[in-house]
Design an enzyme around this catalytic site. Structure first.
Site, PDB file in Angstrom:
ATOM      1  N   MET A  33       0.397   1.294  10.121  1.00 28.97           N
ATOM      2  CA  MET A  33      -0.450   1.208   8.939  1.00 28.97           C
ATOM      3  C   MET A  33      -1.588   0.223   9.158  1.00 28.97           C
ATOM      4  SD  MET A  33       0.840   0.073   5.119  1.00 28.97           S
ATOM      5  CE  MET A  33       0.780  -1.706   5.238  1.00 28.97           C
ATOM      6  N   SER A 106       5.545   0.717  14.056  1.00 28.77           N
ATOM      7  CA  SER A 106       5.670   0.674  12.607  1.00 28.77           C
ATOM      8  C   SER A 106       5.798   2.088  12.030  1.00 28.77           C
ATOM      9  CB  SER A 106       4.489  -0.097  12.005  1.00 28.77           C
ATOM     10  OG  SER A 106       4.744  -0.425  10.663  1.00 28.77           O
ATOM     11  N   GLN A 107       4.961   2.524  11.079  1.00 29.63           N
ATOM     12  CA  GLN A 107       5.169   3.852  10.481  1.00 29.63           C
ATOM     13  C   GLN A 107       4.970   4.980  11.498  1.00 29.63           C
ATOM     14  OE1 GLN A 107       2.372   3.913   7.179  1.00 29.63           O
ATOM     15  NE2 GLN A 107       0.681   4.681   8.434  1.00 29.63           N
ATOM     16  N   ASP A 227      11.158  -9.796  10.358  1.00 32.54           N
ATOM     17  CA  ASP A 227      10.238  -8.832   9.744  1.00 32.54           C
ATOM     18  C   ASP A 227      10.303  -8.955   8.223  1.00 32.54           C
ATOM     19  OD1 ASP A 227       8.748  -6.581   8.966  1.00 32.54           O
ATOM     20  OD2 ASP A 227       9.472  -5.394  10.662  1.00 32.54           O
ATOM     21  N   HIS A 282       6.901  -8.811  11.952  1.00 34.83           N
ATOM     22  CA  HIS A 282       6.530  -7.411  12.149  1.00 34.83           C
ATOM     23  C   HIS A 282       5.319  -7.277  13.077  1.00 34.83           C
ATOM     24  CE1 HIS A 282       6.583  -3.169  11.130  1.00 34.83           C
ATOM     25  NE2 HIS A 282       5.284  -3.202  10.850  1.00 34.83           N
TER      26      HIS A 282
END
Length: 300
Positions: A33, A106-107, A227, A282
């Site tokens: 993201m 991540s995503q 995270d 993260h």
């Protein structure tokens, strides 16, 4: 359109020739993201080339015509459409026809998992899926903005506060499509257009998803121990929050695993699942670790 950000000093015809002589499979990357194909992942691409040689082909997913559009589409869009687009781009990429490895950030982790589940049987074949800080069981709070493009992230958080499952947002805001409210699971199942499908949570199971994911040679999942963007952070390891029991349920205790809805149990029995933890927050990537463990240890 999806395109590769692969850049090589040689001409495209030369790189086609040289990629076929590389001993390492090509690598597909999907960013997270607020990022793009050509920001942090340009450094990843450079690392791969420095470590494995320029002949190793790298395809970095870009949704849109420019990196700026790519960042925008990491917030706004229909994930199912994006996955379909990437499947088509991979299928049309000559350098990937002999198979490839994939690394998600991540995503991008769950989006690449959707690629293997939905498109593995039509090819080309993904051999290894390596995910860093993914949200495989979704997020129960909206991702924080500290590490991201502030404008878009803040706008999207304000919109999501109106309701991730609202008809206005659920097909338009990317993060709503992996939002999983543990206290409203029936709403999640009926309204969320992406995550319940790739996790095979609906009553009617897609057996192709299971066969496709189970065909991987390795599925490695890494979680950052501090995270605070992914809530719960253990979603990176496929854990999910049980609102009734008020506890995290690890993968091996879930029906998804016990009844093997997507092939995770089969991968585990064949010793092809890897759960790793990383120090830090993260996307706090230790590049020396990444080079040694991921590039040299898995992609080589």
């Amino acid at each position: 359109s999806s395109s590769s950000s692969s850049s090589s000093s040689s001409s495209s015809s030369d790189s086609l020739q040289s990629s076929s002589s590389s001993s390492s499979l090509p690598v597909v990357l999907w960013h997270g993201m607020g990022d793009s194909c050509c920001n942090r992942l340009s450094y990843v691409e450079d690392l791969i080339h420095a470590s494995l040689g320029n002949a190793t082909y790298v395809f970095s997913v870009e949704i849109g015509e420019t990196p700026k559009e790519d960042v925008h589409h990491s917030y706004v869009g229909n994930v199912n459409d994006q996955v379909k687009q990437v499947c088509e781009a991979i299928a049309n990429q000559e350098e990937l026809q002999g198979g490839y490895n994939a690394v998600g950030f991540s995503q991008g982790c769950q989006f690449l998992r959707a690629v293997v589940e939905r498109c593995q049987h039509t090819g080309p074949r993904m051999h290894q899926l390596i995910t860093l800080g993914g949200q495989h069981q979704g997020v129960m709070e909206f991702p924080g903005c500290e590490a991201y493009d502030k404008f878009w992230c803040t706008e999207v958080r304000a919109l999501l506060a109106l309701g991730a499952y609202s008809d206005l947002l659920r097909k338009r805001i990317v993060q709503a499509q992996y939002f999983k409210d543990p206290s409203k699971l029936s709403t999640y199942l009926s309204k969320n257009i992406f995550l319940p499908d790739i996790n095979n949570e609906h009553a009617s199971k897609n057996l192709q998803y299971k066969a496709n994911l189970a065909s991987l040679d390795r599925f490695a999942m890494y979680m950052w121990l501090n995270d605070t963007n992914v809530i719960p952070r253990e979603s990176s390891h496929f854990s999910v929050w049980d609102a009734g029991e008020k506890r995290l349920v690890p993968l091996r205790e879930q029906a998804l695993y016990k009844e093997d809805w997507i092939g995770m149990r089969q991968l585990d029995r064949e010793d092809k699942l890897l759960f790793g933890t990383l120090p830090g927050r993260h996307m706090d990537i230790d590049w020396e670790w990444f080079n040694t463990t991921v590039i040299q240890g898995m992609l080589k």
